[in-house]
Scaffold this motif. Sequence first.
Motif, PDB file in Angstrom:
ATOM      1  N   GLY A 189       0.815  -1.217   0.000  1.00  0.00           N
ATOM      2  CA  GLY A 189       0.000   0.000   0.000  1.00  0.00           C
ATOM      3  C   GLY A 189       0.847   1.265   0.000  1.00  0.00           C
ATOM      4  N   PHE A 190       1.914   1.281   0.809  1.00  0.00           N
ATOM      5  CA  PHE A 190       2.801   2.445   0.822  1.00  0.00           C
ATOM      6  C   PHE A 190       3.536   2.579  -0.507  1.00  0.00           C
ATOM      7  CE2 PHE A 190       2.136   2.595   5.368  1.00  0.00           C
ATOM      8  CZ  PHE A 190       2.298   3.942   5.670  1.00  0.00           C
ATOM      9  N   VAL A 191       4.024   1.465  -1.043  1.00  0.00           N
ATOM     10  CA  VAL A 191       4.767   1.521  -2.303  1.00  0.00           C
ATOM     11  C   VAL A 191       3.864   2.028  -3.420  1.00  0.00           C
ATOM     12  CG1 VAL A 191       5.949   0.140  -4.077  1.00  0.00           C
ATOM     13  CG2 VAL A 191       6.458  -0.244  -1.648  1.00  0.00           C
ATOM     14  N   SER A 192       2.671   1.464  -3.537  1.00  0.00           N
ATOM     15  CA  SER A 192       1.791   1.853  -4.652  1.00  0.00           C
ATOM     16  C   SER A 192       1.272   3.281  -4.513  1.00  0.00           C
ATOM     17  CB  SER A 192       0.637   0.866  -4.797  1.00  0.00           C
ATOM     18  OG  SER A 192      -0.204   0.909  -3.675  1.00  0.00           O
ATOM     19  N   SER A 193       1.233   3.802  -3.294  1.00  0.00           N
ATOM     20  CA  SER A 193       0.734   5.168  -3.089  1.00  0.00           C
ATOM     21  C   SER A 193       1.795   6.231  -3.361  1.00  0.00           C
ATOM     22  CB  SER A 193       0.230   5.327  -1.656  1.00  0.00           C
ATOM     23  OG  SER A 193       1.326   5.309  -0.754  1.00  0.00           O
ATOM     24  N   GLY A 194       3.050   5.818  -3.538  1.00  0.00           N
ATOM     25  CA  GLY A 194       4.126   6.780  -3.765  1.00  0.00           C
ATOM     26  C   GLY A 194       4.665   7.398  -2.490  1.00  0.00           C
ATOM     27  N   LYS A 195       4.214   6.904  -1.344  1.00  0.00           N
ATOM     28  CA  LYS A 195       4.700   7.415  -0.068  1.00  0.00           C
ATOM     29  C   LYS A 195       6.082   6.850   0.235  1.00  0.00           C
ATOM     30  CE  LYS A 195       0.086   7.992   1.809  1.00  0.00           C
ATOM     31  NZ  LYS A 195      -0.818   7.690   2.914  1.00  0.00           N
ATOM     32  N   VAL A 196       6.793   7.525   1.115  1.00  0.00           N
ATOM     33  CA  VAL A 196       8.141   7.105   1.485  1.00  0.00           C
ATOM     34  C   VAL A 196       8.093   5.768   2.225  1.00  0.00           C
ATOM     35  CG1 VAL A 196      10.156   7.685   2.917  1.00  0.00           C
ATOM     36  CG2 VAL A 196       8.995   9.471   1.587  1.00  0.00           C
ATOM     37  N   VAL A 197       8.987   4.871   1.823  1.00  0.00           N
ATOM     38  CA  VAL A 197       9.187   3.589   2.499  1.00  0.00           C
ATOM     39  C   VAL A 197      10.674   3.497   2.797  1.00  0.00           C
ATOM     40  CG1 VAL A 197       9.037   1.079   2.329  1.00  0.00           C
ATOM     41  CG2 VAL A 197       7.273   2.507   1.250  1.00  0.00           C
ATOM     42  N   ALA A 198      11.018   3.272   4.066  1.00  0.00           N
ATOM     43  CA  ALA A 198      12.417   3.207   4.470  1.00  0.00           C
ATOM     44  C   ALA A 198      12.678   1.884   5.181  1.00  0.00           C
ATOM     45  CB  ALA A 198      12.750   4.380   5.389  1.00  0.00           C
ATOM     46  N   ALA A 199      13.672   1.137   4.693  1.00  0.00           N
ATOM     47  CA  ALA A 199      13.994  -0.177   5.250  1.00  0.00           C
ATOM     48  C   ALA A 199      15.494  -0.287   5.468  1.00  0.00           C
ATOM     49  CB  ALA A 199      13.522  -1.269   4.291  1.00  0.00           C
ATOM     50  N   ILE A 200      15.880  -0.781   6.634  1.00  0.00           N
ATOM     51  CA  ILE A 200      17.296  -0.879   6.974  1.00  0.00           C
ATOM     52  C   ILE A 200      17.661  -2.317   7.355  1.00  0.00           C
ATOM     53  CG2 ILE A 200      16.879  -0.184   9.379  1.00  0.00           C
ATOM     54  CD1 ILE A 200      19.652   1.301   9.218  1.00  0.00           C
ATOM     55  N   CYS A 201      18.898  -2.680   7.073  1.00  0.00           N
ATOM     56  CA  CYS A 201      19.490  -3.947   7.494  1.00  0.00           C
ATOM     57  C   CYS A 201      18.803  -5.127   6.784  1.00  0.00           C
ATOM     58  CB  CYS A 201      19.430  -4.048   9.016  1.00  0.00           C
ATOM     59  SG  CYS A 201      20.396  -5.378   9.745  1.00  0.00           S
ATOM     60  N   HIS A 202      18.106  -5.976   7.520  1.00  0.00           N
ATOM     61  CA  HIS A 202      17.392  -7.112   6.931  1.00  0.00           C
ATOM     62  C   HIS A 202      15.974  -6.748   6.487  1.00  0.00           C
ATOM     63  CE1 HIS A 202      20.639  -9.279   8.942  1.00  0.00           C
ATOM     64  NE2 HIS A 202      20.309 -10.359   8.270  1.00  0.00           N
ATOM     65  N   ALA A 203      15.505  -5.543   6.800  1.00  0.00           N
ATOM     66  CA  ALA A 203      14.131  -5.154   6.454  1.00  0.00           C
ATOM     67  C   ALA A 203      13.850  -5.106   4.951  1.00  0.00           C
ATOM     68  CB  ALA A 203      13.772  -3.822   7.107  1.00  0.00           C
ATOM     69  N   PRO A 204      14.856  -4.927   4.057  1.00  0.00           N
ATOM     70  CA  PRO A 204      14.534  -5.039   2.638  1.00  0.00           C
ATOM     71  C   PRO A 204      13.947  -6.401   2.247  1.00  0.00           C
ATOM     72  CG  PRO A 204      16.518  -3.761   2.867  1.00  0.00           C
ATOM     73  CD  PRO A 204      16.183  -4.308   4.241  1.00  0.00           C
ATOM     74  N   TRP A 205      14.082  -7.418   3.119  1.00  0.00           N
ATOM     75  CA  TRP A 205      13.376  -8.682   2.887  1.00  0.00           C
ATOM     76  C   TRP A 205      11.881  -8.421   2.698  1.00  0.00           C
ATOM     77  CZ3 TRP A 205      15.679 -12.175   7.276  1.00  0.00           C
ATOM     78  CH2 TRP A 205      16.669 -13.009   6.743  1.00  0.00           C
ATOM     79  N   LEU A 206      11.324  -7.462   3.427  1.00  0.00           N
ATOM     80  CA  LEU A 206       9.897  -7.151   3.284  1.00  0.00           C
ATOM     81  C   LEU A 206       9.596  -6.552   1.917  1.00  0.00           C
ATOM     82  CD1 LEU A 206       9.403  -5.816   6.876  1.00  0.00           C
ATOM     83  CD2 LEU A 206       8.127  -7.714   5.873  1.00  0.00           C
ATOM     84  N   LEU A 207      10.507  -5.726   1.409  1.00  0.00           N
ATOM     85  CA  LEU A 207      10.331  -5.173   0.060  1.00  0.00           C
ATOM     86  C   LEU A 207      10.421  -6.281  -0.981  1.00  0.00           C
ATOM     87  CD1 LEU A 207      12.472  -1.944   0.494  1.00  0.00           C
ATOM     88  CD2 LEU A 207       9.976  -2.118   0.485  1.00  0.00           C
TER      89      LEU A 207
END
Length: 190
Positions: free
Chosen positions: A103-121
Amino acid sequence: MPSITQAKILIMATDGFEQSELEVPKAKLAQAGAQVTVAAPKSRQAPDSIRGWDGADWGRPVAVDADIESLDVSAYDALVLPGGQINPDKLRLEPKALEIVRGFVSSGKVVAAICHAPWLLVEAGAAKGRRMTSYASIKTDVVNAGADWRDEPVVTDQGIVTSRNPGDLDTFSAKIIEEIEEGRHDRAAA
């Protein structure tokens, strides 16, 4: 351009988050004037807090403000995803957590992920074709998901901010503020 003092930031995590990767951005965003909400799945162990991982053992609890099941993406300006090995691995098994990321990605809102959190992306289908970084041990996962992985403290691609580790937290936090103040970003949906 929205001001950080008017921004509503969602930090989504569960037990096992890297202590500093939740606490430092939360503090820096709040100090800048943003309203910060910490949300976790109902399945977390404690009813009103989640517990971090600090060094080689469990860390301090952090109060939870909301259950992810009740979240409305439209109520927030940005999503922050702390790392640690345990936290994102648990969250990527939560359908609602992935729905929130998408939902955040498709809305164009900021998404910030650090360390292992890019697994969610990666799990949300938001890595393909993007410049990203992550903790070195998940580089192959990020690359296999179609991202252009970089070994840099902070990598930003159309409002998606990624960082490598706790040593990058100051730069990571500053970049989140900068991206929020730029406003929504046109990008392909997850």
